[in-house]
Design an enzyme around this catalytic site. Structure first.
Site, mmCIF file in Angstrom:
data_model
loop_
_atom_site.group_PDB
_atom_site.id
_atom_site.type_symbol
_atom_site.label_atom_id
_atom_site.label_comp_id
_atom_site.label_asym_id
_atom_site.label_seq_id
_atom_site.Cartn_x
_atom_site.Cartn_y
_atom_site.Cartn_z
ATOM 1 N N ARG A 73 -34.195 -7.071 84.782
ATOM 2 C CA ARG A 73 -35.423 -7.039 85.590
ATOM 3 C C ARG A 73 -36.100 -5.678 85.552
ATOM 4 O O ARG A 73 -37.303 -5.568 85.804
ATOM 5 C CB ARG A 73 -35.129 -7.494 87.022
ATOM 6 C CG ARG A 73 -34.839 -8.984 87.112
ATOM 7 C CD ARG A 73 -34.508 -9.402 88.533
ATOM 8 N NE ARG A 73 -33.361 -8.722 89.064
ATOM 9 C CZ ARG A 73 -32.093 -9.069 88.835
ATOM 10 N NH1 ARG A 73 -31.831 -10.109 88.090
ATOM 11 N NH2 ARG A 73 -31.100 -8.376 89.332
ATOM 12 N N GLU A 110 -17.692 -3.474 91.893
ATOM 13 C CA GLU A 110 -16.804 -3.802 93.011
ATOM 14 C C GLU A 110 -15.412 -4.150 92.469
ATOM 15 O O GLU A 110 -14.401 -3.680 92.965
ATOM 16 C CB GLU A 110 -17.406 -4.983 93.770
ATOM 17 C CG GLU A 110 -16.963 -5.047 95.201
ATOM 18 C CD GLU A 110 -17.656 -6.193 95.919
ATOM 19 O OE1 GLU A 110 -18.695 -6.673 95.447
ATOM 20 O OE2 GLU A 110 -17.108 -6.608 96.952
HETATM 21 P P1 AMP Z 1 -26.119 -1.050 91.852
HETATM 22 O O1 AMP Z 1 -25.540 -0.577 90.564
HETATM 23 O O2 AMP Z 1 -25.106 -1.416 92.871
HETATM 24 O O3 AMP Z 1 -27.160 -0.080 92.403
HETATM 25 O O4 AMP Z 1 -26.859 -2.411 91.554
HETATM 26 C C1 AMP Z 1 -28.084 -2.374 90.941
HETATM 27 C C2 AMP Z 1 -28.259 -3.455 89.917
HETATM 28 O O5 AMP Z 1 -27.747 -4.716 90.351
HETATM 29 C C3 AMP Z 1 -29.710 -3.648 89.653
HETATM 30 O O6 AMP Z 1 -29.889 -3.789 88.258
HETATM 31 C C4 AMP Z 1 -30.089 -4.879 90.421
HETATM 32 O O7 AMP Z 1 -30.919 -5.686 89.636
HETATM 33 C C5 AMP Z 1 -28.793 -5.588 90.723
HETATM 34 N N1 AMP Z 1 -28.588 -5.877 92.154
HETATM 35 C C6 AMP Z 1 -27.636 -5.341 92.960
HETATM 36 N N2 AMP Z 1 -27.674 -5.842 94.183
HETATM 37 C C7 AMP Z 1 -28.693 -6.730 94.180
HETATM 38 C C8 AMP Z 1 -29.263 -7.590 95.188
HETATM 39 N N3 AMP Z 1 -28.778 -7.641 96.431
HETATM 40 N N4 AMP Z 1 -30.316 -8.333 94.829
HETATM 41 C C9 AMP Z 1 -30.811 -8.286 93.577
HETATM 42 N N5 AMP Z 1 -30.310 -7.522 92.597
HETATM 43 C C10 AMP Z 1 -29.276 -6.735 92.889
#
Ligand code: AMP
Length: 187
Positions: A73, A110
């Site tokens: 995205r 996680e």
């Molecule tokens: P993070 O690495 O935890 O910051 O997660 C970011 C990535 O996971 C991004 O590429 C987001 O598209 C996706 N992502 C994580 N959590 C969500 C969520 N609650 N809703 C949509 N996309 C998420």
């Protein structure tokens, strides 16, 4: 004449309107996760334009060379932003997707690990880079994207997100590395 306060109020109102177009999808992709679905926003011509204008207008005259977008995205926003500000586009992808020579960075999820890759010639030393993704959650994905750009000696000038899940405090992880973070919509 519109004074500064009125301008601020209007911007705030427009951002609230954009926020209302983000759909919560509970238990996707797995139980306990509330997925922030940006497609209702993308479906509205005015909303997509607003997002790209809000993010992109900040870079007028900034001389950004490359917008780097994170699969998948992040690509949507990154390519529109690159077009708007007249920059090139670098794509940061999941492993095994890019055809040419790549470098990779690993990050912790996680449960377990994941990695992302970029072509080794996507960014040259000293290029001004903005990295873009749709959602800032824990900041792990963006941390790895920063690793990639740093490995290629790009000059990261900003890290941008459409939306930020503030309670997960991903922003801290990025700001600790010395990079400014911008998110248009905050939850
Ligand atoms: P993070 O690495 O935890 O910051 O997660 C970011 C990535 O996971 C991004 O590429 C987001 O598209 C996706 N992502 C994580 N959590 C969500 C969520 N609650 N809703 C949509 N996309 C998420």
């Amino acid at each position: 004449m519109v004074n500064q306060n009125e301008t601020d109020l209007n911007v705030h109102k427009e951002i609230e309107e954009l926020k209302m177009l983000i759909r919560d999808v509970p238990d996707f992709p797995k139980p306990g996760i509330v997925f922030k679905d940006i497609t209702p926003l993308l479906h509205k011509p005015w909303a997509l334009q607003k997002v790209v204008d809000f993010i992109g207008n900040r870079y007028i005259g900034a001389g950004v060379d490359i917008v780097a977008g994170i699969e998948s995205r992040g690509f949507i926003l990154a390519s529109a932003l690159a077009y708007k500000i007249g920059a090139g586009l670098a794509i940061i992808r999941k492993p095994g997707k890019l055809p040419y020579r790549t470098i990779s960075a690993t990050y912790t999820l996680e449960y377990g690990k994941d990695s992302i890759e970029v072509h080794e010639d996507a960014i040259r030393e000293g290029m001004k880079v903005v990295i873009v993704d749709d959602v800032l959650a824990t900041g792990g994905t963006m941390g790895a994207a920063i690793d990639l750009v740093e490995k290629l000696s790009g000059n990261i000038i900003n890290i941008d997100f459409l939306l930020e899940l503030t309670f997960l405090e991903g922003r801290k992880r990025i700001e600790e590395r010395g990079y400014p973070v911008f998110s248009l919509i905050k939850f």
